[in-house]
Each structure stands twice: as structure tokens, then as C-alpha cells.
Design an enzyme around this catalytic site. Sequence first.
Site, short mmCIF file in Angstrom:
data_model
loop_
_atom_site.label_atom_id
_atom_site.label_comp_id
_atom_site.label_asym_id
_atom_site.label_seq_id
_atom_site.Cartn_x
_atom_site.Cartn_y
_atom_site.Cartn_z
N ASP A 218 1.01 -0.94 -0.20
CA ASP A 218 -0.26 0.09 0.25
C ASP A 218 0.74 1.51 0.32
O ASP A 218 1.96 0.60 -0.13
CB ASP A 218 -0.91 -0.10 1.20
C1 BGC Z 1 -5.31 2.67 0.87
C2 BGC Z 1 -5.64 1.66 -0.51
C3 BGC Z 1 -5.45 2.59 -1.91
C4 BGC Z 1 -4.26 3.78 -2.04
C5 BGC Z 1 -4.09 3.87 -3.54
C6 BGC Z 1 -3.85 4.05 0.30
O1 BGC Z 1 -4.13 5.85 0.55
O2 BGC Z 1 -5.34 2.66 1.69
O3 BGC Z 1 -6.96 1.61 -0.48
O4 BGC Z 1 -5.87 1.80 -2.22
O5 BGC Z 1 -4.15 4.63 -1.16
O6 BGC Z 1 -5.33 4.74 -4.25
#
Ligand code: BGC
Length: 765
Positions: free
Chosen positions: A287
Site C-alpha cells: 500500500d
Molecule cells: C489506500 C489504498 C488505496 C491506495 C491507492 C492508500 O492510501 O490505503 O486502499 O488503494 O491508497 O489510492
Amino acid sequence: MKWIYSVSLAVSLAMQPAFADDLFGPHPMTEQARDAFVNQLLSKMTLDEKIGQMRLISVGPDTPKSAVRDMIQHGQVGAIFNTVTRQDIRAMQDQVMQLSRLKIPLFFAYDVVHGQRTIFPIPLGLAASWDLDAIAEVGRVSAYEAADDGLNMTWAPMVDVSREPRWGRGSEGFGEDTFLSAQMGSSMVKAMQGKSAADRFSIMTSVKHFAAYGAVEGGRDYNTVDMSPQRLFQDYLPPYKASLDAGSGGVMVALNSLNGTPATADSWLLKDILRGDWKFKGITISDHGAIKELIKHGVASDPQDAVRIAMKSGIDMSMSDEYYSKYLPGLVKSGAVSMAEVDDAARHVLNVKYDMGLFNDPYSHLGPKESDPQDTNAESRLHRAEARDVARKSIVLLKNWRETLPLKKDATIALVGPLADSQRDIMGSWSAAGVAKQSIPLLQGMRNAMAGKGTVLYAKGANISDNKGIQDFLNLYEQAVSVDKRSPQELIDEAVAQAKKADVVVAAVGEAQGMAHEASSRSDLVIPPSQQKLLAALKATGKPLVIVLMNGRPLTVVNEDKQADAMLETWFSGTEGGNAIADVLFGDYNPSGKLPVSFPRSVGQIPIYYNHLPTGRPYNFAKPNKYTSHYYDAVNGPLYPFGYGLSYTTFTVSPVKMSSRTMPRNGSVEASVTVTNSGKRDGATVVQLYLNDPVASISRPVQELRGFQRIMLKAGESQTVKFKIDVDALKFWNQKMQHIAEPGKINVMIGLDSVRTQDAQFDYL
Ligand code: BGC
């Protein structure tokens, strides 16, 4: 359809060197062909090119287009996220074809969580439909629109089971139940990926956040998770597993630590479980910035160490941090990370690119330039009918005193509340490429429904919150909530004046979308005081009061439940939300949604979930005893239980009929009930099967959902609903972590919610 794209493909292929001729397809979509292709490709790649494939970036202030161009030219990037138009995507894919040595196509990803251009209800609302066909519809439309924008992958579905309403991200998931989340997640994956992620209107899914992100302590985002192996395997892992069994090509790894190990550093989770036990062949993606965060988690001493740990743990692709590119070359040189480890990670990236069909046609989701939409947000690109259909199914009728609902269209209705006319809030969190001005707020929906018949009198009545700190929080990055400069009393006075002129008052209250999002944890779950004051003033008018809740989590609405004559839970219902809610308010649609989460009475009851374990001292309401498990200042149970939701008609459920009193080893039995629509309107409901193992080697939950069927019955009609129960429904992880079903009695409960059930029993031999 392929010929449509041949123009752009021909142009790009003409610019490729000899090697690229065999790089691009047609390639057979078999694992064997893929492995041979990817191995050959890997053998031609330099270390830097391999590491480049493992980098996922977002174009933005930190990585402007010029920097991206440079990275593409030098083979330093494998995929892009947050770019959502064909024009922009094409420009980057062109750069790959024109500037890079090996011309390995980029893939493009985005958070398509509940729609792309057309926004459907938030996933928590989708779960409230208990309708797998509706989920499939959402998946298909979302994939279609996303693929039509040139995207190849989505960061969805989010299947983090959560019993933590304080956590803002519960809005993105399917609620507190394992079985329901697993069904929803796998249906979404199948619908989005279609027959093949390479198809023109399919996209690959990336199930998230692996693992157990929904159990962050105190509901505080990014916080620690600590749980027993039994609970992890029994309650939290199955939805990820089900989504992967459904074929999800990607896994996004969670930001939290699990039992002390950050998921990004957890080789047990990512290698032993995911690749070993579950045989996952796709890609793991960290992530946002999670590799860097290993230092702050306190498991890596410096950036090199963080990269080494992430690599050893099985993170194939890094999202939004430059650590892999910066530090991997040195680590490989020093021998701290082996070339085989780099190859493995790069191989997984190339595998999914192959599965996305990008080596057949890097432009497969783009088509020729001439086909690009003039207006990305053109009305004609939306799927409004589908959005309205699903939104209606997600709405839950919580209360309907003396049939206050449905309302008459020829009435005078006062519609008040800060959410009544908010186009933005109704779309909810992660509303992808949805455009607020295309969404239908409740005011518009009611006007549409009442046109030429009755009158809507509107007043805002209150700001979302009068708390300056909360207003600033919500408006941190943009003007997300508009704050009316009038005093709270002036706003209330205007609303009360409208209410007094009306036959009935509808109050749209709850949360702004920014209150139920990533990084939007709350320490209480009330409707903000500004809105509570409004409700009290409306109640005092003596007019019938219909409360329409809009929110992304269960709220504590004990008081509102008392004030309201009728109450609807509408979540954040998406582009067509206002029309859908009006359909329910006026009875054009008979509500059928059921809660996918328990609604606590207060924060003090959390965690509160229906499938809890028994205690040695259960509280007996009929025979209270001090030394039993209860609060002395509150009741134990929720305000609204899991699975609950009313209808404008009534249903009865017959006693349960078992096909047999015994179930042979590894065999099955059938439990059935007859459900009758005993009211005057046609309607749908959800028949729910719960099981309980009352005596086992470890305590088992008092009930667990093991099946559900949504049925539609005409007034007066009956239907027999059958559930097959097999050994898988009885299995659990015992103390030694064996997944087994133990012989003995099994209680069967079937009902239209988790509380009022018809019960039976059988013996598992
Ligand atoms: C979130 C994810 C998301 C990613 C991309 C992160 O901050 O935890 O769920 O897919 O950002 O946007």
C-alpha cells in the site's frame, strides 16, 4: 472487437525493434505459454529494468509528467495509478513504445471501488442489498467504464471484515460478517474480471488490504491489529481467500501490523499463506508508501533494511515509494537480496501484464485515438438505470411507525438537513472518477418524483457540524463541505418554518462523505450535535418526522430512533441516490435491504457483533443476575441487529423442516422454510441461515451466517426456501489450528434477520 484497435497497434508496432516483434501477441492465454514468454523476457532484462517493473507510481506533484517520461524512457516504472483518461494513458503508453528499450507496456490502475464514472452505493451499502446479482451488475458496469477509460486494474474489492464502526474505512468494505463479505468479494471479482482480465471490458482486481486491516485497535486508522490465529483464520482471512479463489490477479498488502509484524514485512502471510497454502500466482502490491513505513513501524533500521525486508517478505511491487529503485541495485550487488528474488517479483508483475493481455495489445483498453471520448464525463457514458436499481436495493428501512411510509406524492413535504441537497456527499468515499455535479441529491430526487403533484419545501437546517475543527478537517484539501454562514439558530428557524407549512418532514442527516473515509476515524458515532439540535426542533413541531440517514458506518441513533416516525438507512447511495431514495420514500420501490453490520447503541458497546462467542456467565434478560456478563448502565444488544431491515409488506417464516435429523460424515442435509408475503404489497426479503455448534472442543459463536437467499414475493404469495448444509459449513479452526468439523448437535436458525429466527437441530455424525 480487436480490429478496431489495429490502427494504433500497427502504428506502435512499426516503431519497435526486432525483439518487440515477438514481444507482442497474439499469445495463447495459458499459464504454460505465459511462463515461457515471461522467462524469455526476463532473460533479456537488465537488473534496472527488472526493478523498474516493480515500481508503481502516481502522476502528481512529486512525480510530474516530465519525470514520468524520463522514468519510462529508462525503464524505471512498471505501472501507473490515478491517471484516468484515455488521452493521458495513451500518451504514457506511447512513450513506452517510442522511448523505452524493451517496450514492456505499463498497466494502469485506479481505486474503482464502487463505480468509475457512474457511482454506485458505497460497498457497505452494496452489502446491505444481500444481492449477488446486484453486486455482479456493479462489478460489470464498473469494469466496463474503467476499461473504457483505458484502465487495466482496480484496487478493489476491499474485503476487510470490520467490527469497528469507529474505523472510517468500514464504508469501503462489506460489513462485519465473514460469509457475506466472502460472497460479495468473490462476486465482485468474477464480475470485474469477466472471462478474462484481458477482455476489452474487463479489468483485473486487486483484493485488499491483506490482512485484517478492519480490526485496527480502537478503530484508529493505520493502528495495530492483534488477534488469535483462530479468529484470523475463521473470521478475517476467508473473504480474501474467496476473492482469490474467484481469480483475483492482485493482492494489496495492508498498512497495519498483525500480531507485531507489519503486513509489508510478513513473509508468513505473503509467502507461507498466500503463495504456499493458497497457491496465489498473481501480484502483491504494497500500500501507499508502506515500505518506507517499515522504519516507523520499528522493524527496519534504515531504507536499505526496509527494502531488504519487503523483498524477503514477498512484496512484488512498491506503491508510491522510490525505495526499490533507489536501494535494490545496491542490495543485489552486496548479495543481501538475490537476483532470484528480484526475478520472482518482476516475474509476478510481468505475469499479470500478460494476463491483462498487454503483450497481445498494449492498447487493448484504449483503441485508436479517434475513438477517444470528446467529453470524458459525457452523460452518455453513465449507467444511471443500473445505479438506481442497485441503490434502491441497498436502502434499509429501520423503522416505520404506523406506516408513516410510503409518503404521498401529492403532499406538501418539508425536506431539511445538510445532506438533502449535497451532490458530493451522496457519492461517498472513493468515488473514483465520479463527478459530483452528475449525482442526484435527495432534493432533486423528490422533486422528480413529485413533479406536477405535490410540493417540496427545502431548508438546509444545519451545517454538517458546527465544530470548527471538524469543518477544517473535512475541508483540509478542498472545499468538501460548504459551511452556511448563518447562525445555527437562523438555520433551524428556517427549517422549522418550512416544517410548519408541511404535512410531513423528511430530514436528511448523518455524515459528510469525508467523515467515513481513509484516515477518518471517529471516537464517537453520533449524528453531529448541529444536526441533533435540528432534529429536536423538527420533532417539536409535532409533524410526522422521517429521518433519512446518510452515512458510511453504523451510527448510534437511539435518540433519533425515538424521535423518528420512520427511519431509512441510505448509506452514501451514489450518482442516482436521490432518485433511489425517493423511489423508496414514495413506495415506487418496496425496501428490502438488510443491515450488514450491527448498529450499536453507544460507543461503549464496541466491539459489538452478532457472531460473538458465548461466555461462562451469559446475561439472562428475564432473570438478571449481577455476576453475569453485562453492562450495568446499558443493555448488551445492539439497537438494530445484523441482518435487520423492514419492508412495506410483512413476511412470515414457517418452522424449519430438516431433510434428516442426522448428517452423515462429509455428507449434507437440507433445511427449508416457507416464507409468505402476508401483507398487501409485493416485496423482496432476504432469508438468512445461521448455524451454531453448541458443544465443541473450543467455544463456537452463538450463531454464524452460512447462507442467504434474496426472494421476491407478490402479496399473498409463498415460497419454499431451501438451504443445503454440508461439512464446509460446520468446519472451524480448532485449538491446534486444524480445520475440522466435529461430530455433535448443530443448531439451525433461519429468519429474516439474525434475531427472530425459526430454529431446528440435527446431529453431525
Ligand atoms: C489506500 C489504498 C488505496 C491506495 C491507492 C492508500 O492510501 O490505503 O486502499 O488503494 O491508497 O489510492
